[in-house]
Design an enzyme around this catalytic site. Structure first.
Site, PDB file in Angstrom:
ATOM      1  N   HIS A  34      12.753  -7.308  -9.456  1.00  0.00           N
ATOM      2  CA  HIS A  34      11.996  -7.540 -10.688  1.00  0.00           C
ATOM      3  C   HIS A  34      11.769  -9.033 -10.985  1.00  0.00           C
ATOM      4  O   HIS A  34      12.729  -9.790 -11.133  1.00  0.00           O
ATOM      5  CB  HIS A  34      12.736  -6.893 -11.847  1.00  0.00           C
ATOM      6  CG  HIS A  34      11.900  -6.720 -13.065  1.00  0.00           C
ATOM      7  ND1 HIS A  34      10.703  -6.048 -13.054  1.00  0.00           N
ATOM      8  CD2 HIS A  34      12.076  -7.142 -14.342  1.00  0.00           C
ATOM      9  CE1 HIS A  34      10.186  -6.065 -14.272  1.00  0.00           C
ATOM     10  NE2 HIS A  34      10.988  -6.720 -15.064  1.00  0.00           N
ATOM     11  N   SER A  44       6.809  -8.533 -17.094  1.00  0.00           N
ATOM     12  CA  SER A  44       7.607  -7.373 -17.483  1.00  0.00           C
ATOM     13  C   SER A  44       7.029  -6.762 -18.778  1.00  0.00           C
ATOM     14  O   SER A  44       5.820  -6.533 -18.840  1.00  0.00           O
ATOM     15  CB  SER A  44       9.068  -7.792 -17.606  1.00  0.00           C
ATOM     16  OG  SER A  44       9.896  -6.670 -17.568  1.00  0.00           O
ATOM     17  N   ASP A  90      12.131  -3.372  -6.853  1.00  0.00           N
ATOM     18  CA  ASP A  90      12.561  -3.462  -8.248  1.00  0.00           C
ATOM     19  C   ASP A  90      13.684  -2.465  -8.549  1.00  0.00           C
ATOM     20  O   ASP A  90      13.532  -1.270  -8.326  1.00  0.00           O
ATOM     21  CB  ASP A  90      11.358  -3.184  -9.163  1.00  0.00           C
ATOM     22  CG  ASP A  90      11.542  -3.782 -10.541  1.00  0.00           C
ATOM     23  OD1 ASP A  90      12.637  -3.638 -11.109  1.00  0.00           O
ATOM     24  OD2 ASP A  90      10.591  -4.404 -11.042  1.00  0.00           O
TER      25      ASP A  90
END
Ligand code: NAG
Ligand code: NAG
Ligand code: NAG
Length: 303
Positions: free
Chosen positions: A282, A107, A226
């Site tokens: 995610h 991330s 996501d």
């Protein structure tokens, strides 16, 4: 005689395997928002997974602070430029990394490790791997509360104040990679991190481009379902066309790529920009996905 030969063979195999594993390039991991490099259940597990796949490898988890709470707090509220200065120093001082390393960012750790390459890269990164990074930023913080509701409440309040206010830019980490498509000029002028490492301002930093071009491969991982990164195309350097939040330009249609501000186009032309995808939300990858898609880029030796 036969037995002696056999024993020597085994010893030889052992020595060869041992010297190989000692030469395996180390790995540095940088966690995402709200997570911690000290958390045995998250980043600790990923470190173990890599160690199991690549016996003898040295894996370092970046943590800023001495506890999970501190590191996780800093991932929300410690100015990224200061974090990078700390990390550049931390990695340079680690004698296990002297000959370079592979870097895996989860991330926001993805764009932060790219920042490390562009600004410092000493010791140098070999393969740079970003899993769900926000390379063109974000335009909102949906479902942030899933990460840590207390910290997210503060983050929301700061965004409310005005994401490009000086105080907010210096305090709120996601604000430092916020690209408001309705205020593109303000982003260019005031973003203290992303606008800088993406070389969006008229004055470009050639070192950023040279350093990014010095990696072996730059691997961009996207999560196909996501719902945390908005827009999720940012994971592959795509973003909203400025002025609206409907049409999304793929990487190849952005000025960053066309004018090649940081070397992405050149890496792509040379086959060194590699896109990988994961079907989940995610960071929701399985061990099997990681082993198949990421481990091959970590399985290399220092010369
Ligand atoms: C949220 O972060 C704060 C500060 O880092 C920490 O004290 C708290 O335990 C965290 N909450 C959860 C649910 O992880
Ligand atoms: C270097 O790696 C070895 C083997 O993994 C480890 O025992 C040692 O603590 C590491 N040194 C540093 C400075 O982290
Ligand atoms: C470009 O980046 C390098 C590495 O961070 C830095 O040393 C240099 O001062 C920057 N140059 C300009 C013109 O900002």
């Amino acid at each position: 005689m036969k037995i002696l030969f056999f024993i020597i063979l085994i010893i030889n195999c052992y020595l060869i395997q041992n010297s190989n594993s000692e030469n395996i390039r180390p790995v540095v991991l940088w966690h995402g928002l709200g997570d911690s490099g000290l958390d045995p259940l998250t980043m600790g597990k990923l470190k173990e997974l890599i160690e199991n796949q690549l016996p003898g490898v040295y894996v370092k988890n970046i943590a800023i602070g001495d506890s999970i709470a501190e590191d996780s707090f800093n991932s929300f509220f410690k100015n990224v430029n200061e974090q990078l200065e700390i990390v550049c120093k931390m990695l340079k001082e680690d004698t296990n990394l002297t000959s370079g390393f592979n870097a895996v960012g989860l991330s926001q750790g993805g764009q932060f490790l790219r920042g490390y390459v562009e600004r410092c890269n000493d010791p140098p990164v070999y393969n740079l791997i970003s899993l769900g990074g926000q390379h063109q930023g974000v335009s909102s913080l949906p479902r942030c509360t899933a990460l840590n509701s207390t910290l997210c409440k503060i983050a929301d309040d700061l965004v409310e104040l005005g994401v490009y206010e000086k105080y907010v830019q210096n305090t709120l980490v996601p604000g430092e990679y916020w690209q408001d498509p309705f205020n593109y000029d303000e982003y260019v002028e005031k973003s203290v991190f992303l606008a800088d490492i993406n070389n969006v301002r008229s004055e470009k930093n050639q070192t950023y481009k040279d350093n990014l071009l010095s990696v072996n491969n730059f691997i961009l991982g996207e999560f196909l379902a996501d719902t945390i990164v908005v827009p999720r195309e940012s994971e592959l350097f795509g973003y909203y066309q400025p002025g609206q939040d409907n049409i999304i330009l793929p990487m190849e249609k952005t000025d960053l790529y066309i004018e090649d501000w940081i070397g992405i186009q050149q890496l792509d032309n040379e086959g060194r920009l590699i896109k990988i995808s994961c079907p989940g939300n995610h960071l929701q990858f399985t061990d099997q996905w990681f082993n198949q898609n990421v481990i091959p880029y970590l399985n290399n030796q220092i010369n």
